[in-house]
Design an enzyme around this catalytic site. Structure first.
Site: not given
Ligand code: FPP
Length: 251
Positions: A44, A142, A31-32, A80, A48, A199, A76, A205-207
């Site tokens: 944003r 792994l 997260d983050g 979407w 990622h 997390r 998740s 949170r567990i979300s």
């Molecule tokens: C949460 O941060 C992160 C995600 C919803 C996406 C996680 C995806 C990646 C790290 C990249 C792709 C994954 C792989 C396995 C190659 P957020 O966007 O909710 O952050 P915020 O809470 O700060 O908005």
């Protein structure tokens, strides 16, 4: 061994972890990414992208020290609801990641597995995922479980429905349904429950992640945003886990 980490951390770091008491399974809510990007005045999607680098580092470190299962919450069922451009960007990053990394993952005996309903993902992503899963299926190091279009409640519902069908068709007797049997109907069948759930980003949170499987997991909430999560943080998490006394409800 994976390519040496940029900061040369692997060797030094793994010496501090008790190799005899490693967690078998580490699950991470990454997260983050968004906040990491916003704090740098970046879009944003840059968060990622930087998050993918953290994924690389965590997989390398986990593989190098001998972790058996690493489960990453990448997308998740609720994600979407994000803008289409962000969803598409995430899918593209996933495809790029798999295309670019699959060779090295294979050479390092890493097995790729997915959890979630991937049929709803763009065709390109589905094809790349299937390729990665098939080409690494005989690897014995792994296992990286990538949770994609994953939601724990929907996983549990799906399992319950399948079990009902088996009871209806008389292939299973109600009295034989126990926790072990139920677990076999989840995406994580044959995978031990996570020892640690991490997390990042400070949220606690567990979300909707692995609700059944984390019944006895040690929870670790780490302040740093996911793109800033390094092997040192994972090492600290493992050392923290190793200092905890797990009683599983006993004394
Ligand atoms: C949460 O941060 C992160 C995600 C919803 C996406 C996680 C995806 C990646 C790290 C990249 C792709 C994954 C792989 C396995 C190659 P957020 O966007 O909710 O952050 P915020 O809470 O700060 O908005």
């Amino acid at each position: 061994m994976f390519r040496k980490l940029k900061r040369g951390a692997t060797k030094e770091v793994s010496n501090e972890v008790d190799k005899e008491n490693l967690p078998k399974h580490i699950a991470i809510i990454m997260d983050g990414n968004g906040r990491w990007a916003v704090s740098r005045n970046l879009p944003r999607i840059s968060g990622h992208k930087a998050g993918v680098e953290a994924v690389r580092e965590v997989i390398r470190y986990s593989s190098d020290i001998g972790i058996q299962f690493l489960t990453l919450y990448a997308f998740s069922t609720e994600n979407w609801n994000r803008p289409v451009s962000e969803v598409n960007g995430l899918m593209e990053l996933l495809v790029l990641y798999l295309k670019k990394e699959i060779g090295e993952l294979s050479r390092n005996n890493v097995k790729i597995n997915v959890m979630g309903d991937i049929s709803k993902l763009p065709k390109k992503a589905v094809l790349e995922i299937e390729k990665a899963v098939t080409s690494t299926s005989n690897n014995t190091g792994l296992t990286v479980n990538i949770a994609l279009n994953y939601g724990s409640r929907s996983e549990i519902l799906k399992a319950a429905k399948k079990l009902c069908q088996s009871v209806k068709s008389s292939s299973i007797d109600i009295k034989d349904i126990d926790e072990n049997l139920f677990s076999q109907y989840l995406y994580t069948k044959n995978i031990p429950d996570p020892d640690i759930l991490i997390r990042t980003s400070g949220e606690q949170r567990i979300s909707n992640f692995l609700l059944w499987q984390i019944a006895y997991s040690e929870l670790l909430f780490i302040e740093v945003y996911w793109p800033d999560f390094k092997s040192e943080h994972l090492m600290e998490a493992i050392i923290d886990f190793q200092s905890r006394q797990r009683r599983f409800g006993g004394l």
